[in-house]
Design a protein around this motif. Structure first.
Motif, PDB file in Angstrom:
ATOM      1  N   TYR A 225       0.730  -1.170   0.119  1.00  0.00           N
ATOM      2  CA  TYR A 225       0.064   0.080   0.061  1.00  0.00           C
ATOM      3  C   TYR A 225       0.740   1.319   0.167  1.00  0.00           C
ATOM      4  CZ  TYR A 225      -3.592  -3.300   0.957  1.00  0.00           C
ATOM      5  OH  TYR A 225      -4.356  -4.498   0.928  1.00  0.00           O
ATOM      6  N   LEU A 226       2.094   1.215   0.482  1.00  0.00           N
ATOM      7  CA  LEU A 226       2.849   2.257   0.515  1.00  0.00           C
ATOM      8  C   LEU A 226       4.229   2.119  -0.502  1.00  0.00           C
ATOM      9  CD1 LEU A 226       2.950   3.346   4.299  1.00  0.00           C
ATOM     10  CD2 LEU A 226       1.479   4.334   2.324  1.00  0.00           C
ATOM     11  N   SER A 227       4.786   2.984  -0.472  1.00  0.00           N
ATOM     12  CA  SER A 227       6.360   2.846  -1.340  1.00  0.00           C
ATOM     13  C   SER A 227       7.304   1.933  -0.576  1.00  0.00           C
ATOM     14  CB  SER A 227       6.928   4.362  -1.707  1.00  0.00           C
ATOM     15  OG  SER A 227       7.402   4.631  -0.668  1.00  0.00           O
ATOM     16  N   ARG A 228       8.244   1.805  -1.059  1.00  0.00           N
ATOM     17  CA  ARG A 228       9.471   0.926  -0.233  1.00  0.00           C
ATOM     18  C   ARG A 228      10.314   2.019  -0.039  1.00  0.00           C
ATOM     19  NH1 ARG A 228      10.230  -4.821  -1.216  1.00  0.00           N
ATOM     20  NH2 ARG A 228      12.249  -4.213  -0.783  1.00  0.00           N
ATOM     21  N   VAL A 229      10.142   3.193   0.089  1.00  0.00           N
ATOM     22  CA  VAL A 229      11.289   4.249   0.453  1.00  0.00           C
ATOM     23  C   VAL A 229      11.971   3.761   1.823  1.00  0.00           C
ATOM     24  CG1 VAL A 229      11.989   6.681   0.751  1.00  0.00           C
ATOM     25  CG2 VAL A 229      10.455   5.974  -1.192  1.00  0.00           C
ATOM     26  N   SER A 230      10.895   3.577   2.593  1.00  0.00           N
ATOM     27  CA  SER A 230      11.382   3.313   4.050  1.00  0.00           C
ATOM     28  C   SER A 230      12.197   1.938   4.229  1.00  0.00           C
ATOM     29  CB  SER A 230      10.049   3.182   5.045  1.00  0.00           C
ATOM     30  OG  SER A 230       9.596   2.020   4.808  1.00  0.00           O
ATOM     31  N   ALA A 231      11.882   1.143   3.288  1.00  0.00           N
ATOM     32  CA  ALA A 231      12.885  -0.073   3.452  1.00  0.00           C
ATOM     33  C   ALA A 231      14.208   0.329   2.842  1.00  0.00           C
ATOM     34  CB  ALA A 231      12.197  -1.139   2.369  1.00  0.00           C
ATOM     35  N   GLU A 232      14.370   1.302   1.684  1.00  0.00           N
ATOM     36  CA  GLU A 232      15.712   1.643   1.424  1.00  0.00           C
ATOM     37  C   GLU A 232      16.514   2.429   2.189  1.00  0.00           C
ATOM     38  OE1 GLU A 232      14.539   3.464  -2.704  1.00  0.00           O
ATOM     39  OE2 GLU A 232      13.865   1.551  -3.049  1.00  0.00           O
ATOM     40  N   LYS A 233      15.745   3.266   2.992  1.00  0.00           N
ATOM     41  CA  LYS A 233      16.373   4.211   3.971  1.00  0.00           C
ATOM     42  C   LYS A 233      16.791   3.173   5.241  1.00  0.00           C
ATOM     43  CE  LYS A 233      14.458   7.678   5.860  1.00  0.00           C
ATOM     44  NZ  LYS A 233      13.301   8.589   6.338  1.00  0.00           N
ATOM     45  N   ILE A 336      18.937  13.433  18.526  1.00  0.00           N
ATOM     46  CA  ILE A 336      19.675  14.067  17.250  1.00  0.00           C
ATOM     47  C   ILE A 336      20.815  14.318  17.343  1.00  0.00           C
ATOM     48  CG2 ILE A 336      19.359  16.242  15.829  1.00  0.00           C
ATOM     49  CD1 ILE A 336      16.336  16.124  16.511  1.00  0.00           C
ATOM     50  N   ALA A 337      21.558  14.659  18.344  1.00  0.00           N
ATOM     51  CA  ALA A 337      22.935  14.720  18.519  1.00  0.00           C
ATOM     52  C   ALA A 337      23.842  13.434  18.121  1.00  0.00           C
ATOM     53  CB  ALA A 337      23.597  15.445  19.743  1.00  0.00           C
ATOM     54  N   ILE A 347      20.066  10.521   6.638  1.00  0.00           N
ATOM     55  CA  ILE A 347      19.390   9.488   5.627  1.00  0.00           C
ATOM     56  C   ILE A 347      17.882   9.498   6.534  1.00  0.00           C
ATOM     57  CG2 ILE A 347      19.095   7.240   5.412  1.00  0.00           C
ATOM     58  CD1 ILE A 347      22.046   6.955   5.258  1.00  0.00           C
ATOM     59  N   SER A 348      17.763   9.753   7.966  1.00  0.00           N
ATOM     60  CA  SER A 348      16.588   9.602   8.690  1.00  0.00           C
ATOM     61  C   SER A 348      15.700  10.492   8.308  1.00  0.00           C
ATOM     62  CB  SER A 348      16.737   9.495  10.142  1.00  0.00           C
ATOM     63  OG  SER A 348      17.505   8.490  10.588  1.00  0.00           O
ATOM     64  N   ILE A 349      16.245  11.663   8.100  1.00  0.00           N
ATOM     65  CA  ILE A 349      15.130  12.803   7.870  1.00  0.00           C
ATOM     66  C   ILE A 349      14.615  12.845   6.422  1.00  0.00           C
ATOM     67  CG2 ILE A 349      15.840  14.440   9.676  1.00  0.00           C
ATOM     68  CD1 ILE A 349      17.463  16.213   7.634  1.00  0.00           C
ATOM     69  N   GLU A 350      15.263  12.143   5.459  1.00  0.00           N
ATOM     70  CA  GLU A 350      14.580  12.143   3.998  1.00  0.00           C
ATOM     71  C   GLU A 350      13.170  11.608   4.289  1.00  0.00           C
ATOM     72  OE1 GLU A 350      16.941   9.430   1.788  1.00  0.00           O
ATOM     73  OE2 GLU A 350      18.807  10.354   2.349  1.00  0.00           O
TER      74      GLU A 350
END
Ligand code: ATP
Ligand code: MG
Length: 421
Positions: A225-233, A336-337, A347-350
Motif C-alpha cells: 500500500y505504501l512505497s518501499r522508500v522506508s525499506a531503502e532508508k 539527534i546529536a 538519511i533519517s530525515i529524508e
C-alpha cells in the motif's frame, strides 16, 4: 621549516611502526576477562584487515598492531575508531628498551612537530620492567629540553610524549586517538533491533552495539500500500550501523496486508498499538531464528502518543522476551546529536511513508486496554497473519566492502514457514 601549529601540535605523522591499542579495564575482572580480550582481538583484526596491517600481538593490558609500508593509515584509523571496547589507540614508533635509544628515537619522532610545551609520561607493561616513570620521565625530558629548548609543563602540556615500556621493547607516541569505548560486539550476545526509517532507532541500535550486542535489524514497510522508500532508508541505515559490526542482516517485512487485516476487525483507536504488538511478535520470531535474546526499539518516553507508559505496557504484553529501550530517558535533542555523530541523521530525515501511518486515525489511543487488544486479536488468525508476513519477507545481507545481497526469507530459513500459507 615552518609548520602550521594547529595541524602538527601533538601529531606524530610520518614513519610509524605500530599502533598501540588500549581498552578500559573497568568491569573486566574475573573469568569474563579472557573472553572479552579474545573478542576484542577478533574485532580489531576484522576492522584492520582491509587496510593491510601487520601482525596483532596481545600484551598485558593492551594490543600492539604492526603497521607495514602498504598499510592505509587513514582507513585503519577510521576503522579502529569504530571498534567498541577500545578506550584509545595511537600510532607509535618502536624502540629497543633502552633509555638512550628511546630518547634519541623520541627526538627524531618529534622533529617535525611544533611543540609549545611538553611532558614525558612513561608507563610500564608490568612492574618487573626496568624503566620506571620516576627515572625515565626526567631523563628523557632533560634531553629533549637540551636539544630542542622546549619548556616542560607537567600540568597542562601542549604535547604529551607517551612512552610505554613493554617486555622486550618500548613504544612512543604523541597523539592519543579516542576509541568509542564500550564492550566488543558479541560480549553481550545478540539482540533484534526494530529499525524504522526514523531518527531514533539507529541511535538505539548503536547504543546496544556499544554495550557489546551483535544486532540483527528488522524493518516493517507498508508494501503493497505504501512505497518501499522506508525499506531503502532502513537498508542505508543498516549499512552505516554495519560499520561497527562488519556483517549484518536486515529483515524487510511487508506489513501492509497484515495491517489491512487488523483494520478489518479492530477498533480504529487501537490500530497503532495492535500494529506494534504484531511487529513485536514478528520480531520475536526472527529473534528466535537468530538466537537473539531481546528486542530493541528507539522509543523514548512520551515522545509521541504511541510512547506513553501505558502503550509501552500494552505492546510489551505481546512479547515473551525483554524489550529494551536504550533511549527511554533521552530528549529528542540528545538523540539527534547522537544521530548526527553516527552519520544517520541525514538519511533519517529524508521523507518516506512510515507503515505505522497507514490506516490510522488522527488521534490514536494513548491508553489502550490490554483486554480490548486481546479481544481484537482473538478475532484474527494472528499466527497465519504472522506466517504470511514472514514468508513474503526478504533478508538483506550486508558484508562490509561489498554490495548488499537480497535473499528471500524462505531461502534463508527454509523450514520456518510452510510455503504457500
Ligand atoms: P524512530 O525515529 O526510530 O522511527 P519514532 O520517534 O518515529 O522512532 P515510533 O514511530 O513510535 O517512534 O516508533 C517507535 C519505535 O518502534 C521505533 O524507534 C522503532 O524501534 C519501532 N518501529 C516503528 N516503526 C517501525 C518500522 N516501520 N519498522 C521497524 N521498527 C519500527
Ligand atoms: Mg518512526
Amino acid at each position: 621549516m615552518t609548520l602550521d601549529k594547529s595541524s602538527t601540535e601533538g601529531s606524530a605523522e610520518g614513519r610509524a611502526d605500530c599502533v598501540i591499542l588500549h581498552y578500559n579495564e573497568i568491569g573486566l575482572k574475573g573469568k569474563n576477562r579472557p573472553h572479552f580480550i579474545r573478542l576484542l582481538a577478533r574485532r580489531i583484526e576484522m576492522a584492520a584487515l582491509p587496510h593491510r596491517p601487520g601482525r596483532l600481538t596481545r600484551l598485558s593490558g593492551r594490543f600492539l598492531l604492526d603497521v607495514k609500508p602498504e598499510t592505509d593509515w587513514k582507513g585503519l584509523r577510521d576503522a579502529l575508531g569504530r571498534v567498541f571496547g577500545l578506550a584509545y589507540f595511537a600510532r607509535a614508533r618502536k624502540f629497543p628498551l633502552d633509555l638512550g635509544a628511546v630518547a634519541e628515537g623520541v627526538l627524531e619522532m618529534i622533529a617535525p612537530m611544533e611543540i609549545s610545551s611538553f611532558a614525558v609520561r612513561t608507563r610500564r607493561e608490568h612492574k618487573g620492567i626496568p624503566a620506571s616513570s620516576k627515572e625515565w620521565d626526567p631523563a628523557i625530558g632533560a634531553r629533549i629540553q637540551a636539544r630542542r629548548h622546549l619548556p616542560v609543563n607537567l600540568t597542562a602540556p601542549g604535547t604529551t610524549i607517551h612512552i610505554e615500556a613493554l617486555k622486550n621493547q618500548a613504544v612512543a607516541y604523541a597523539e592519543k586517538i579516542p576509541g568509542p569505548g564500550g564492550l566488543p560486539i558479541g560480549a553481550s550476545g545478540r539482540v533484534a533491533a526494530m529499525l524504522s526509517g526514523g531518527i531514533d532507532s539507529p541511535v538505539a541500535a548503536r547504543r546496544m552495539m556499544k554495550r557489546g550486542c551483535e544486532v540483527v535489524f528488522v524493518h516493517f514497510h507498508g508494501a503493497p500500500y505504501l512505497s518501499r522508500v522506508s525499506a531503502e532508508k532502513a537498508g542505508d541505515l543498516a549499512e552505516i550501523l554495519d560499520g561497527y559490526q562488519l556483517g549484518s542482516r536486515l529483515y524487510l517485512i511487508p506489513f501492509g496486508a497484515l495491517q489491512k487485516d487488523i483494520v478489518l476487525t479492530a477498533p480504529v483507536a487501537d490500530r497503532v498499538v495492535l500494529y506494534r504488538r504484531f511487529m513485536v511478535r514478528i520480531t520475536e520470531r526472527i529473534a528466535a531464528l537468530e538466537s537473539a535474546l531481546a528486542i530493541v526499539t528507539g522509543e523514548s518516553l512520551a515522545q509521541v502518543a504511541s510512547q506513553t507508559l501505558s502503550n509501552m505496557a500494552a505492546v510489551e504484553e505481546a512479547a515473551t522476551i525483554p524489550i529494551l529501550r536504550p533511549l527511554v530517558g533521552m530528549d529528542k535533542e540528545e538523540i539527534i546529536a547522537e544521530a548526527k555523530a553516527l552519520g544517520s541523521f541525514e538519511i533519517s530525515i529524508e521523507p518516506d511513508q512510515d507503515c505505522c501511518s497507514l490506516f490510522v486515525p488522527k488521534h490514536p489511543a494513548t491508553k489502550s486496554k490490554p483486554v480490548h487488544l486481546r479481544r481484537a486479536e482473538a478475532a484474527m488468525p494472528a499466527d497465519e497473519m504472522i506466517d504470511r508476513a514472514l514468508a513474503e519477507s526478504e533478508v538483506l545481507e550486508i558484508t562490509a566492502g561489498k554490495r548488499p545481497v537480497t535473499r528471500a526469507f524462505l531461502e534463508v530459513h527454509p523450514i520456518e514457514v510452510k510455503e504457500g500459507v
